[in-house]
Design an enzyme around this catalytic site. Structure first.
Site, short mmCIF file in Angstrom:
data_model
loop_
_atom_site.label_atom_id
_atom_site.label_comp_id
_atom_site.label_asym_id
_atom_site.label_seq_id
_atom_site.Cartn_x
_atom_site.Cartn_y
_atom_site.Cartn_z
N GLU A 199 -1.88 6.16 10.46
CA GLU A 199 -2.27 5.05 11.34
C GLU A 199 -1.15 4.68 12.30
O GLU A 199 -1.36 4.48 13.51
CB GLU A 199 -2.63 3.81 10.52
CG GLU A 199 -3.87 3.93 9.66
CD GLU A 199 -3.57 4.38 8.24
OE1 GLU A 199 -2.61 5.15 8.04
OE2 GLU A 199 -4.30 3.98 7.32
N GLY A 246 7.75 -0.77 0.18
CA GLY A 246 7.16 -1.26 1.43
C GLY A 246 6.70 -2.71 1.34
O GLY A 246 6.99 -3.53 2.21
N ARG A 247 6.00 -3.03 0.25
CA ARG A 247 5.45 -4.40 0.16
C ARG A 247 6.50 -5.43 -0.22
O ARG A 247 6.18 -6.62 -0.33
CB ARG A 247 4.27 -4.41 -0.81
CG ARG A 247 4.57 -3.87 -2.19
CD ARG A 247 3.29 -3.67 -3.00
NE ARG A 247 3.55 -3.01 -4.27
CZ ARG A 247 3.62 -1.69 -4.44
NH1 ARG A 247 3.48 -0.89 -3.41
NH2 ARG A 247 3.85 -1.16 -5.64
N GLU A 332 -1.51 -3.97 -5.05
CA GLU A 332 -0.88 -2.64 -4.97
C GLU A 332 0.17 -2.51 -6.08
O GLU A 332 0.41 -1.42 -6.59
CB GLU A 332 -0.26 -2.40 -3.59
CG GLU A 332 -0.01 -0.94 -3.28
CD GLU A 332 0.27 -0.66 -1.80
OE1 GLU A 332 -0.63 -0.21 -1.08
OE2 GLU A 332 1.40 -0.88 -1.36
N HIS A 363 -16.33 -24.77 3.11
CA HIS A 363 -17.66 -24.69 3.71
C HIS A 363 -18.20 -23.26 3.69
O HIS A 363 -19.19 -22.96 4.35
CB HIS A 363 -17.61 -25.23 5.14
CG HIS A 363 -17.13 -26.65 5.20
ND1 HIS A 363 -17.98 -27.73 5.11
CD2 HIS A 363 -15.87 -27.16 5.26
CE1 HIS A 363 -17.27 -28.85 5.16
NE2 HIS A 363 -15.98 -28.53 5.24
N LYS A 472 -6.05 9.21 1.28
CA LYS A 472 -5.32 9.75 2.45
C LYS A 472 -5.47 11.26 2.52
O LYS A 472 -5.70 11.83 3.59
CB LYS A 472 -3.82 9.41 2.34
CG LYS A 472 -3.45 7.96 2.50
CD LYS A 472 -1.92 7.83 2.49
CE LYS A 472 -1.45 6.42 2.22
NZ LYS A 472 0.00 6.30 2.07
O1 F6P Z 1 -0.75 1.57 1.56
C1 F6P Z 1 0.11 2.53 1.10
C2 F6P Z 1 1.49 2.43 1.67
O2 F6P Z 1 2.22 3.48 1.13
C3 F6P Z 1 2.16 1.08 1.40
O3 F6P Z 1 2.73 1.00 0.16
C4 F6P Z 1 3.11 1.00 2.54
O4 F6P Z 1 3.59 -0.30 2.71
C5 F6P Z 1 2.24 1.48 3.67
O5 F6P Z 1 1.50 2.55 3.10
C6 F6P Z 1 2.96 1.92 4.92
O6 F6P Z 1 3.89 2.93 4.68
P1 F6P Z 1 5.01 3.28 5.74
O7 F6P Z 1 5.90 2.11 5.88
O8 F6P Z 1 5.72 4.48 5.17
O9 F6P Z 1 4.33 3.61 7.04
#
Ligand code: F6P
Length: 504
Positions: A199, A246-247, A332, A363, A472
């Site tokens: 993406e 990442g999170r 996650e 509501h 993916k």
């Molecule tokens: O949703 C899966 C994931 O691996 C997350 O853990 C991560 O935050 C996200 O994709 C984005 O990954 P990246 O920072 O490598 O683009």
């Protein structure tokens, strides 16, 4: 000992309390409101409307102690390999706190400080470049944290650089974000730890083409080579590291959009709030530890009361993205059914997390929360002091917040079954003194630590996410089929692709 065995005292407590009404627990214990509450910095937390009494709470705290919560937190802070399946630490705390004197934590902390120096320079360079708008391109952990913090903290119409977010691979998202922006006065940040996320790469290419000039492209990644191959030279790249999930990464250079939107001082204040929560969580025993209490409450609702979902209800428009953010952080991290040692977990793990801002949601879905057959525990988040000048609105907001919490817990009898409110809906109240960067930092850090401690109870790894990989891989495999270049293997997918092809 199996996890089910370890949790069996909780189920016994729940059975003992089965016929006890939550409203009676509150009414019969005059000190409950005081004793079931905790203040940590700018956060007041009340667990007085959870469906446990002092005996059950004691069993919960005993569980946390028997699982050595203190030691497990120390291991996290010290940089031990808590991410066992990927053989690495999860050192997000080192991004904001120098609390551990272990070598790896101190090294990580030093790297984070150095990166913040580079970040500050990049914020100044972008501000001085004459751009009016920045588009932050990233997804998941490379999007949700910065998006939440910018939405919560950037002053409305603040006059500074406007920060926009582009995450979805859907081209309509790009169209919406770019509409009205001037490519010559826009910069793009490509945020991707791996720099391999489909993406982000597609949207990054789209932005690069739209800008028509790659001098206003910036990268935040742990893979500098891939960023360079994409066309972002190393001097416009800020680092990430494999020891930050990442999170859990908004405290790193992934927070660049936040620093652009609220200034580097604001970003530092966000970190400071998280640091203060870290110090509390690392220093306080289980019974006075907000994250431990929050985590054990989650375990109580899931495993002792068998509740299947959890709502988060921010009563502040600026926190409307908190549920989205927490969905990734919690689900996650804890959406696992296999223990660290590879055995199946023999109890239920994470419930479904969802929610939305009050009063709007009153509501929409609150009817089901009040009278539906599924009991949904809620985290209410309120903000005491508003920054908007509309006192009457804020008074109404606060009274609605308090009313809903009370109504869920106490209910109301009626001779008319349609007008009866059963009550017994457990909820936690988290009140922030004001929505400052410090308070938001503390709140998010509290949730991070709660998630980790829940993973300790369930014996699962909170820091991997293999579950997202299969989809993916299949999407990659299906791309040629969607383009009409190859057949799909699966018969249902094949039929759907034929349908798509017939109507394109
Ligand atoms: O949703 C899966 C994931 O691996 C997350 O853990 C991560 O935050 C996200 O994709 C984005 O990954 P990246 O920072 O490598 O683009």
């Amino acid at each position: 000992m199996s996890i089910a065995d370890r949790l069996s005292p909780l189920r016994a407590e729940a059975a003992r309390m089965e016929s006890v009404l939550l409203r009676d627990l509150v009414a019969d214990d005059p000190d409950r409101a005081r004793d079931f509450a905790l203040r940590v910095g700018p956060i007041h937390a009340s667990f007085a409307r959870q469906r446990y009494d002092r005996g059950a709470l004691d069993a919960l705290f005993a569980l946390g102690e028997s699982l050595d919560f203190d030691g497990r937190l120390a291991a996290l802070f010290a940089g031990e390999h808590v991410n066992v399946t990927e053989r690495r630490p999860a050192l997000h705390t080192a991004l904001r706190s120098g609390l551990s004197d272990s070598d790896s934590a101190m090294r990580a902390h030093a790297m984070a400080r150095e990166a913040r120096g580079a970040m500050q320079a990049m914020v100044a360079a972008i501000a001085g470049s004459g751009v009016t708008d920045v588009v932050s391109v990233g997804i998941g952990g490379s999007d949700l944290g910065p998006r939440l913090a910018v939405d919560a903290l950037a002053p409305p119409g603040g006059g500074g650089i406007r920060v926009h977010f582009l995450s979805n691979v859907d081209g309509h998202a790009a169209e919406r974000v770019l509409a009205g922006l001037d490519p010559s006065r826009t910069a793009a940040l490509l945020i991707s730890k791996s720099f391999g996320t489909q993406e982000t790469l597609l949207n990054g290419r789209l932005l690069r083409d739209w800008l028509g000039d790659d001098t206003r492209l910036y990268g935040i990644t742990a893979n500098v080579d891939r960023a360079a191959a994409f066309g972002i030279p190393v001097e416009r790249v800020l680092p990430m590291w494999d020891w930050v999930g990442g999170r859990y990464s908004l405290w790193s250079a992934v927070g660049l959009p936040i620093a652009i939107a609220i200034g580097m001082d604001g970003f530092e204040a966000l970190l400071q709030g998280a640091c203060e929560m870290d110090a509390h969580v690392a220093g306080e025993p289980v019974r006075r530890n907000l994250a431990a209490w929050h985590a054990l409450t989650a375990v109580w609702n899931r495993n002792a009361l068998a509740l299947t979902s959890q709502a988060v209800l921010p009563y502040d428009e600026r926190l409307r993205l908190l549920p989205n953010y927490l969905q990734q952080l919690v689900m996650e991290s804890l959406g696992k059914s296999v223990r660290i040692d590879g055995a199946d977990v023999d109890v239920d793990t994470v419930p479904v997390w969802w929610g939305g801002p009050g009063t709007d949601t009153q509501h929409s879905f609150f009817q089901a929360l009040h009278q539906g057959t599924t009991v949904v525990p809620c985290d209410f988040v309120g903000v005491v002091r508003a920054d908007a000048p509309h006192r009457a609105n804020h008074d109404a907001l606060l009274s609605n917040l308090l009313a809903q919490s009370e109504a869920f817990a106490n209910g109301q009898d009626s001779d008319d079954p349609h007008r009866r409110y059963p009550g017994g809906r457990p909820n936690t109240m988290l009140l922030l003194d004001a929505l400052t960067p410090q308070a938001l930092g503390a709140l998010i850090a509290m949730y991070e630590h709660s998630v980790y401690l829940q993973s300790v109870v369930w014996g699962i790894n909170a820091f991997d996410q293999f579950g997202v990989e299969l989809g993916k891989q299949i999407a990659d495999r299906l791309l040629p089929a969607v383009r009409g270049e190859a057949p799909a293997d699966d018969p249902v997918t094949r039929a759907l692709i034929a349908e798509i092809g017939a109507h394109r």
